[in-house]
Design a protein around this motif. Structure first.
Motif, PDB file in Angstrom:
ATOM      1  N   SER A 142    -123.591 -36.927 -10.610  1.00 37.32           N
ATOM      2  CA  SER A 142    -122.867 -36.717  -9.356  1.00 37.32           C
ATOM      3  C   SER A 142    -121.576 -35.936  -9.587  1.00 37.32           C
ATOM      4  O   SER A 142    -120.936 -36.092 -10.631  1.00 37.32           O
ATOM      5  CB  SER A 142    -122.516 -38.066  -8.720  1.00 37.32           C
ATOM      6  OG  SER A 142    -121.663 -37.891  -7.600  1.00 37.32           O
ATOM      7  N   PRO A 143    -121.161 -35.107  -8.632  1.00 32.92           N
ATOM      8  CA  PRO A 143    -119.806 -34.565  -8.699  1.00 32.92           C
ATOM      9  C   PRO A 143    -118.789 -35.701  -8.547  1.00 32.92           C
ATOM     10  O   PRO A 143    -119.070 -36.704  -7.875  1.00 32.92           O
ATOM     11  CB  PRO A 143    -119.736 -33.612  -7.500  1.00 32.92           C
ATOM     12  CG  PRO A 143    -121.077 -33.547  -6.923  1.00 32.92           C
ATOM     13  CD  PRO A 143    -121.892 -34.656  -7.448  1.00 32.92           C
ATOM     14  N   TYR A 144    -117.620 -35.548  -9.171  1.00 28.20           N
ATOM     15  CA  TYR A 144    -116.542 -36.521  -9.045  1.00 28.20           C
ATOM     16  C   TYR A 144    -115.360 -35.869  -8.342  1.00 28.20           C
ATOM     17  O   TYR A 144    -115.143 -34.656  -8.455  1.00 28.20           O
ATOM     18  CB  TYR A 144    -116.101 -37.013 -10.427  1.00 28.20           C
ATOM     19  CG  TYR A 144    -117.092 -37.927 -11.105  1.00 28.20           C
ATOM     20  CD1 TYR A 144    -117.017 -39.305 -10.956  1.00 28.20           C
ATOM     21  CD2 TYR A 144    -118.102 -37.414 -11.908  1.00 28.20           C
ATOM     22  CE1 TYR A 144    -117.924 -40.148 -11.588  1.00 28.20           C
ATOM     23  CE2 TYR A 144    -119.016 -38.243 -12.546  1.00 28.20           C
ATOM     24  CZ  TYR A 144    -118.919 -39.608 -12.385  1.00 28.20           C
ATOM     25  OH  TYR A 144    -119.816 -40.434 -13.003  1.00 28.20           O
ATOM     26  N   PHE A 145    -114.585 -36.703  -7.664  1.00 30.48           N
ATOM     27  CA  PHE A 145    -113.422 -36.218  -6.933  1.00 30.48           C
ATOM     28  C   PHE A 145    -112.202 -37.022  -7.356  1.00 30.48           C
ATOM     29  O   PHE A 145    -112.205 -38.249  -7.279  1.00 30.48           O
ATOM     30  CB  PHE A 145    -113.657 -36.329  -5.429  1.00 30.48           C
ATOM     31  CG  PHE A 145    -114.930 -35.648  -4.979  1.00 30.48           C
ATOM     32  CD1 PHE A 145    -114.949 -34.290  -4.752  1.00 30.48           C
ATOM     33  CD2 PHE A 145    -116.108 -36.369  -4.833  1.00 30.48           C
ATOM     34  CE1 PHE A 145    -116.130 -33.650  -4.375  1.00 30.48           C
ATOM     35  CE2 PHE A 145    -117.288 -35.752  -4.465  1.00 30.48           C
ATOM     36  CZ  PHE A 145    -117.292 -34.388  -4.231  1.00 30.48           C
ATOM     37  N   ARG A 222    -117.034 -40.486  -6.097  1.00 32.87           N
ATOM     38  CA  ARG A 222    -118.218 -39.656  -6.276  1.00 32.87           C
ATOM     39  C   ARG A 222    -119.003 -39.633  -4.974  1.00 32.87           C
ATOM     40  O   ARG A 222    -118.678 -40.349  -4.012  1.00 32.87           O
ATOM     41  CB  ARG A 222    -119.091 -40.175  -7.416  1.00 32.87           C
ATOM     42  CG  ARG A 222    -119.786 -41.511  -7.158  1.00 32.87           C
ATOM     43  CD  ARG A 222    -120.913 -41.700  -8.160  1.00 32.87           C
ATOM     44  NE  ARG A 222    -121.539 -43.007  -8.136  1.00 32.87           N
ATOM     45  CZ  ARG A 222    -122.513 -43.370  -7.311  1.00 32.87           C
ATOM     46  NH1 ARG A 222    -122.931 -42.539  -6.380  1.00 32.87           N
ATOM     47  NH2 ARG A 222    -123.062 -44.580  -7.383  1.00 32.87           N
ATOM     48  N   VAL A 223    -120.066 -38.831  -4.960  1.00 26.62           N
ATOM     49  CA  VAL A 223    -120.939 -38.755  -3.788  1.00 26.62           C
ATOM     50  C   VAL A 223    -121.734 -40.052  -3.661  1.00 26.62           C
ATOM     51  O   VAL A 223    -122.188 -40.623  -4.655  1.00 26.62           O
ATOM     52  CB  VAL A 223    -121.893 -37.550  -3.918  1.00 26.62           C
ATOM     53  CG1 VAL A 223    -122.925 -37.542  -2.786  1.00 26.62           C
ATOM     54  CG2 VAL A 223    -121.105 -36.253  -3.930  1.00 26.62           C
ATOM     55  N   ALA A 224    -121.895 -40.541  -2.437  1.00 30.85           N
ATOM     56  CA  ALA A 224    -122.660 -41.763  -2.198  1.00 30.85           C
ATOM     57  C   ALA A 224    -124.129 -41.561  -2.552  1.00 30.85           C
ATOM     58  O   ALA A 224    -124.663 -40.446  -2.458  1.00 30.85           O
ATOM     59  CB  ALA A 224    -122.528 -42.186  -0.736  1.00 30.85           C
ATOM     60  N   GLY A 236    -119.719 -40.816   3.040  1.00 32.40           N
ATOM     61  CA  GLY A 236    -120.412 -40.007   2.050  1.00 32.40           C
ATOM     62  C   GLY A 236    -119.805 -40.036   0.660  1.00 32.40           C
ATOM     63  O   GLY A 236    -120.296 -39.349  -0.241  1.00 32.40           O
ATOM     64  N   MET A 237    -118.751 -40.847   0.450  1.00 34.96           N
ATOM     65  CA  MET A 237    -118.097 -40.926  -0.849  1.00 34.96           C
ATOM     66  C   MET A 237    -117.963 -42.377  -1.280  1.00 34.96           C
ATOM     67  O   MET A 237    -117.861 -43.273  -0.442  1.00 34.96           O
ATOM     68  CB  MET A 237    -116.701 -40.269  -0.795  1.00 34.96           C
ATOM     69  CG  MET A 237    -116.723 -38.810  -0.393  1.00 34.96           C
ATOM     70  SD  MET A 237    -115.052 -38.136  -0.169  1.00 34.96           S
ATOM     71  CE  MET A 237    -114.500 -38.030  -1.876  1.00 34.96           C
TER      72      MET A 237
END
Length: 286
Positions: A142-145, A222-224, A236-237
């Motif tokens: 997953s992408p991380y934020f 991250r994305v759900a 969504g996160m």
């Protein structure tokens, strides 16, 4: 601009706005000085409210007094433009017992409970609190934020201080760098952080990445797993941990994952630890 690019831009702006609403600065006032100590995520469990952040922030030394930053003296803005933040009011710091000192250091997490109703009502006008429903385990695909308040972006106004939020999208590193000390595979996740990044607000023009000092204690999302029927940044996160260390060379970011958060609460507030474990579904390896 194509519809796809427009949708990506809208989604990214929504995610940034959401992270701004749950990421809060950790500020300390002493005498006539106001110092940015780090960042935190606002967390609520039932009717209890916390600043959830990195423990090591309070083990660093104030350069002027050569003493550690005490929890007394913490202040917090009541609006996004508040440059003269008031004291937090009554708080309770949930530290781990001294006989678990080594584990407390390894976990590097602390929850500061906010008990002043007037202060809580003030920040709720402009910020939001995540709950355990937003917690999830990391996922390497997953992408991380990452969000927080880097000191490089601080601006001082006399005795007041302000900083713009860092919003960073990255991914999990493919190996653990040698420079990382005391790596614990149960609790640590390492993310990529390149010396150069793209400025989303300037047509993705390349810019030097800011040093993330000051972002420590800030949240990692991250994305759900499940795509919601009606997407929003909140639905969504998922919150996956607390950022705890990095390097001045901007090569990596380390965060403590939800297993570490759960273990901290096991020791500090067991009923919250149990609720987190129920949410994530399994315990870390011992």
């Amino acid at each position: 601009m194509s519809d796809e690019i427009r949708m990506q831009k809208t989604a990214r702006e929504a995610m940034q706005a959401y992270l701004r609403s749950v990421t809060y600065p950790v500020l300390w006032a002493g005498g006539s000085r106001l110092i940015s100590v780090g960042s935190c995520v606002l967390f609520r469990h039932e009717d209890r409210h916390f600043l959830l952040t990195a423990l090591h922030l309070f083990e660093e030394y104030d350069k002027e007094t050569h003493t550690r930053f005490p929890y007394e003296g913490l202040v917090g803005p009541l609006s996004m433009r508040d440059v003269s933040p008031p004291e937090l009011g009554q708080i309770h710091v949930h530290t781990i017992d001294d006989n678990e000192a080594e584990e407390a250091k390894r976990l590097d997490i602390v929850a500061i409970e906010l008990l002043e109703e007037s202060f809580l009502q003030g920040i709720k006008q402009h910020w939001s609190f995540i709950t355990i429903d937003h917690f999830a385990l990391p996922r390497s695909d997953s992408p991380y934020f990452v969000s927080g308040f880097p000191r490089e972006r601080e601006k001082k106004f006399g005795e007041a201080i302000g900083a713009s939020l860092l919003f960073l999208q990255t991914e999990e590193a493919d190996h653990v760098p040698d420079a990382i000390e005391d790596y614990d595979s149960r609790y640590d996740v390492v993310l990529k952080y390149d010396p150069e990044t793209l400025n989303f607000h300037d047509n993705n023009a390349p810019v030097k990445s800011p040093f993330v000092g000051g972002v420590s204690g800030g949240p990692i999302f991250r994305v759900a797993d499940d795509k919601p029927l009606f997407w929003s940044a909140k639905s969504g996160m998922r919150f996956v941990g607390i950022q705890t260390s990095s390097t001045r060379l901007n090569q990596w970011i380390r965060f403590k994952n939800i297993h570490a958060v759960a273990r901290y609460f096991d020791l500090a507030i067991p009923e919250i630890g149990a609720a987190i474990r129920e949410q994530i579904g399994r315990s870390p390896a011992s």
